[in-house]
Scaffold this active site. Structure first.
Site, PDB file in Angstrom:
ATOM      1  CE  LYS A 116      -4.038  -2.215   0.602  1.00 43.77           C
ATOM      2  NZ  LYS A 116      -3.688  -3.647   0.686  1.00 43.77           N
TER       3      LYS A 116
HETATM    4  C1  LIG Z   1      -4.378  -4.764   0.281  1.00 44.63           C
HETATM    5  C2  LIG Z   1      -3.587  -6.012   0.220  1.00 44.63           C
HETATM    6  C3  LIG Z   1      -3.859  -7.005  -0.729  1.00 44.63           C
HETATM    7  C4  LIG Z   1      -5.013  -6.903  -1.694  1.00 44.63           C
HETATM    8  O1  LIG Z   1      -4.821  -5.902  -2.655  1.00 44.63           O
HETATM    9  P1  LIG Z   1      -6.077  -5.333  -3.482  1.00 44.63           P
HETATM   10  O2  LIG Z   1      -5.532  -4.199  -4.252  1.00 44.63           O
HETATM   11  O3  LIG Z   1      -7.076  -4.905  -2.457  1.00 44.63           O
HETATM   12  O4  LIG Z   1      -6.577  -6.442  -4.317  1.00 44.63           O
HETATM   13  C5  LIG Z   1      -3.027  -8.113  -0.774  1.00 44.63           C
HETATM   14  N1  LIG Z   1      -2.011  -8.261   0.096  1.00 44.63           N
HETATM   15  C6  LIG Z   1      -1.724  -7.333   1.035  1.00 44.63           C
HETATM   16  C7  LIG Z   1      -0.600  -7.581   1.974  1.00 44.63           C
HETATM   17  C8  LIG Z   1      -2.486  -6.173   1.124  1.00 44.63           C
HETATM   18  O5  LIG Z   1      -2.199  -5.262   2.052  1.00 44.63           O
END
Ligand SMILES: *Cc1c(COP(=O)(O)O)cnc(C)c1O
Length: 502
Positions: A116
């Site tokens: 993120k």
């Molecule tokens: C948010 C997240 C995901 C999923 O990603 P999306 O964009 O919501 O599909 C997968 N793995 C981790 C560690 C995340 O923080």
């Protein structure tokens, strides 16, 4: 370049408006009305640039009401060597799992140890510039629903950013102890954190409801505030994620793993469908992608959707060891459906309405076919996730987190089933230390483990000879600042209370 709503094409806004607003007034999501096209020689030019250079080119092509200087400033402030532990914020690690090559794209070298950060370190800069262009006299109130990682990354990105306040809602029993500790100890003068009695979907639904509550919006407006979003419904979240797919391709060319023009696959551990959708935009721009492998945990609503064309969230919800993917309503699928139907806003609106009222919808057979031509889905439960982590580390020496393991597992199944040898980029979305307990159990071969999260983390480090990311190690001695737990109906009151608005 303009953006329009997925559910009403007549709602047209500029790039900065799309980012400032987060979501369209009709509840739809903003999508670009045209997609920049890159030729192979454009991609070749990207191979000569570093990550920041690639980001400047791609962001500049989408954000045409930003000046070049503004884009440069956003990128240079976001992707510093200090914040991402080196010159390339998204390095590839070339591994093997048995006979299968695993090109692991490590997206978690940022300040909160999850992917993120790739978007949320730059979003505050994009957003504050967008707000200055659109509503210079208002302060932005950023609301975030999180399954664990977005919340912390958004808090860290927005802390003490002038002209913004940020509030994060997380499911009280739906995040890992490390994730909870990261959020409840958050520093900064403009931040607030609230646990809600419910799951991630409840938090997300609550936030979306607040965003479209006209009375609440009016009340905030009278007090000099406006709502915005740092969730992946915001275009400013999604756009920076396109960059690392081009960057990974460029690195593989530079490293001699592929030739310019060769196709790759991508395998993405998926929850809200943001990360994998970014790879789809890269494909639409001209990146040679053959297959999108959408990996889910036991909350496998997307696996079923890709296989059948029916999306049905009326099913059991599982709290898994990959909690950031414990999601039954994948928001960004709405954007994907819009593009898959060549911009049929009426159809998208119908499906989204049906999702709200019935909890389900089915796309027509033509759309279903178009999707399954390029997408394949699969899932992996907790037992298998642990097995994969254990085997990948104990046999082949690579330690991955629980989310990454889901993608590795689904990719292995895909290769076994299809024999497809196309070089594949596998997104690694979090540091193993964010999910220390589950990862430690997976590599510990049944030995007795400590209860304390930080003792576990130390043991994991010792056992695997890998380093604990410094910001996670530092949490041990931090003060808890936020302890509020509220009912999912009371989220709006929490917002008003925090702002001191009656
Ligand atoms: C948010 C997240 C995901 C999923 O990603 P999306 O964009 O919501 O599909 C997968 N793995 C981790 C560690 C995340 O923080």
């Amino acid at each position: 370049m303009k953006y329009n709503s997925t559910t009403d094409k007549n709602i047209v806004v500029s790039a900065s408006q799309a980012i400032a607003q987060g979501i369209s007034t009709d509840g739809g999501l903003f999508v670009p009305m045209e997609i920049p096209q890159y030729s192979i020689s454009d991609i070749k030019a990207l191979t000569k640039l570093d990550y920041r250079g690639r980001a400047k080119k791609i962001l500049g092509d989408y954000l045409d009401d930003f000046t070049k200087e503004e884009i440069d400033e956003c990128v240079d402030k976001a992707y510093t060597n200090e914040k991402f532990g080196g010159d390339n914020p998204a390095p590839l690690s070339y591994e093997k799992f048995g006979d299968t090559d695993m090109n692991i794209l490590e997206l978690w070298h940022g300040p909160t140890s999850a992917f993120k950060d790739m978007a949320l370190q730059i979003l505050p800069h994009l957003l504050t510039k967008s707000l200055r262009k659109t509503t210079p006299d208002k302060e932005a109130v950023i609301l975030v629903a999180t399954s664990g990682d977005t919340g912390k990354a958004a808090l860290e990105g927005f802390k003490d950013v002038d002209g913004t306040k940020i509030m994060v809602f997380y499911p009280v029993d739906g995040v890992s102890p490390m994730q909870k500790r990261q959020m409840t100890t958050q520093e900064g003068n403009n931040v607030a954190v609230c646990a809600i009695k419910g799951n991630f979907d409840d938090a997300q639904t609550g936030v979306k409801r607040i965003f479209t509550d006209s009375e609440l919006i009016k009340k905030l407006d009278e007090n000099g505030y406006l709502f915005s979003s740092a969730n992946s419904i915001n275009w400013g979240r999604l756009l920076p994620q396109i960059v690392y797919y081009f960057s990974a391709y460029a690195e593989m060319v530079n490293d001699g793993k592929i030739k310019l023009g060769d196709k790759i696959n991508v395998a993405v551990p998926t929850g809200n469908f943001g990360n994998i959708l970014a790879s789809y935009y890269a494909f639409r721009m001209g990146l040679p992608i053959n297959k999108f492998i959408c990996a889910s945990n036991s909350n496998n609503v997307l696996t079923d959707f890709i296989a059948t064309g029916t999306y049905n969230k009326n099913r059991s919800f599982y709290a898994t060891i990959s909690p950031s993917m414990d999601i039954l309503v994948s928001s960004n699928l709405e954007r994907f459906l819009y593009h898959m139907t060549d911009g049929n806003d009426a159809a998208v609106k119908g499906w989204m309405t049906s999702l709200k009222t019935e909890g389900a919808y089915s796309v027509d057979s033509k759309t279903k076919q178009k999707i399954s031509d390029i997408f394949t889905g699969g899932f992996c439960d907790d037992v298998m996730t642990r097995e994969i982590i254990g085997e990948f580390f104990n046999k082949y020496g690579y330690l991955c987190d629980t989310h990454t393991a889901v993608a590795v597992s689904v990719y292995k199944d895909y290769v076994e089933k299809t024999g497809d040898k196309t070089p594949t980029v596998i997104d690694s979305t979090a540091s193993p230390y964010k999910f220390g307990k589950a990862v430690l159990e997976a590599v510990a071969n049944g030995e007795e483990l400590p209860d304390d999260e930080f003792e576990m983390v130390d043991l994991l480090s010792k056992k695997t000879s890998t380093d604990v990311p410094a910001p996670l190690a530092a949490l041990k001695s931090k003060q808890t600042r936020f302890t509020t737990v509220c009912a999912k109906e009371d989220m709006a009151d929490f917002v008003l209370g925090t702002l001191g608005v009656k």
